[in-house]
Write an enzyme that holds these catalytic residues in place. Sequence first.
Site, PDB file in Angstrom:
ATOM      1  N   LEU A 154       1.058  -1.193  -0.021  1.00  8.99           N
ATOM      2  CA  LEU A 154       0.077   0.229   0.090  1.00  8.99           C
ATOM      3  C   LEU A 154       0.911   0.964  -0.085  1.00  8.99           C
ATOM      4  O   LEU A 154       1.824   1.284   0.864  1.00  8.99           O
ATOM      5  CB  LEU A 154      -0.878   0.002   1.227  1.00  8.99           C
ATOM      6  CG  LEU A 154      -2.031  -1.037   1.419  1.00  8.99           C
ATOM      7  CD1 LEU A 154      -2.951  -1.060   2.443  1.00  8.99           C
ATOM      8  CD2 LEU A 154      -3.004  -1.006  -0.133  1.00  8.99           C
ATOM      9  N   ASP A 155       0.682   2.196  -0.897  1.00 11.66           N
ATOM     10  CA  ASP A 155       1.361   3.559  -0.691  1.00 11.66           C
ATOM     11  C   ASP A 155       1.451   4.153   0.535  1.00 11.66           C
ATOM     12  O   ASP A 155       0.553   3.765   1.223  1.00 11.66           O
ATOM     13  CB  ASP A 155       0.921   4.244  -1.910  1.00 11.66           C
ATOM     14  CG  ASP A 155       0.893   3.529  -3.275  1.00 11.66           C
ATOM     15  OD1 ASP A 155       1.835   2.854  -3.583  1.00 11.66           O
ATOM     16  OD2 ASP A 155       0.006   4.419  -4.140  1.00 11.66           O
ATOM     17  N   PHE A 156       2.292   5.187   0.707  1.00  9.63           N
ATOM     18  CA  PHE A 156       2.393   5.858   1.602  1.00  9.63           C
ATOM     19  C   PHE A 156       1.246   6.460   2.249  1.00  9.63           C
ATOM     20  O   PHE A 156       0.803   6.427   3.341  1.00  9.63           O
ATOM     21  CB  PHE A 156       3.387   6.926   1.437  1.00  9.63           C
ATOM     22  CG  PHE A 156       3.814   7.894   2.895  1.00  9.63           C
ATOM     23  CD1 PHE A 156       4.714   7.207   3.787  1.00  9.63           C
ATOM     24  CD2 PHE A 156       3.483   8.924   2.789  1.00  9.63           C
ATOM     25  CE1 PHE A 156       4.850   7.938   4.900  1.00  9.63           C
ATOM     26  CE2 PHE A 156       3.709   9.866   3.854  1.00  9.63           C
ATOM     27  CZ  PHE A 156       4.515   9.344   4.890  1.00  9.63           C
TER      28      PHE A 156
ATOM     29  N   THR B 222      -2.133   5.739   1.220  1.00  5.83           N
ATOM     30  CA  THR B 222      -3.133   4.575   1.137  1.00  5.83           C
ATOM     31  C   THR B 222      -3.220   3.947   2.378  1.00  5.83           C
ATOM     32  O   THR B 222      -2.285   3.577   2.958  1.00  5.83           O
ATOM     33  CB  THR B 222      -2.716   3.678  -0.160  1.00  5.83           C
ATOM     34  OG1 THR B 222      -2.499   4.584  -1.075  1.00  5.83           O
ATOM     35  CG2 THR B 222      -3.913   2.821  -0.306  1.00  5.83           C
TER      36      THR B 222
END
Length: 328
Positions: A115-117, A119
């Site tokens: 998961l992105d920073f 997200t």
Amino acid sequence: MNSPEQPREGERIAKLLARAGIASRREVERMIAEGRVKLNDEVLTTPATVLKNLKGVTVDGKPVKAAEPTRIFIFHKPAGLITAERDPAGRPTIYTALRNALPKDAGRVMPIGRLDFNTEGLLLLTNDGELKRAMELPATGLPRTYRARTFGDVTQAQLEELIEGIEIDGVRYGKIDANLERSTGRNQWIEVTITEGKNREVRRVLEHLGLEVSRLLRTAYGPFELLDLPRGQAVEIRQVEVERFRRALVGGTGTDIKLSAPQQARARIARSAPRRSEDAPRKPAAPKPGPARSGPARSGPARSGPARPGPAKPGARKPAPRKPGPRK
């Protein structure tokens, strides 16, 4: 006439080490190429080495323990954390939060997907590198569902066109199931389900439609759902559910796997929450009629004035009459 090929005994070392939770298979192959894996003090040079077990195998000079039973944890990742063990820029990682979220005996776990920073939402963790790889492969077809809060103009017809896939800047994205949940003016929540999980796929597709994504939350990965798990907390899936999932994933395509794991997670969350009797005041019980009163209990709100005397019992002394006086 050629003799039939003998069945192979054992598994490739890369697969065994991944199964033991050392790292993903790709990372194990990198370790072998760097000469960090040995068998009986002899450096291994190929990840295709076939072994029956990991006896005598060391990684960085440390003996490798036998694989433990596969475990899967659901973690509610907050925004502002990196899905990695360490970050060169010094930003906090998921492992900082996992110290207090996972049980003490969880051991080493790896994230399934990233998961992105910015997200948040459902992040699966496992000690089984082989399972991790199988769940991440686009060919497995496990759906990932997200909820995106966006700003801009979009119609359901535009979103439905994504079901055929879309190409953005030379990158082809496969089938995307997107639906408008609710909207207020130019703000809306959109539910998006993908099966490939390419880098920043949901954000890029929505931004391509002219939308600004202000919040992105993953709510499901395969049969596992986030449900009402509080942010920053983790819950473990029952062992029987994990084994059932592994068998279904290996024997099928992974797209039709149905488990009761979400219900198990919900039950665990409910059991971990404080009981209502401990943190919420109870309603006061209805007053019981005292010994001096007889007849049915009065219903409705209590009167603030003096109580009326009930009917006198036989033989009881009558109270003296009150002297008249000014009313207050």
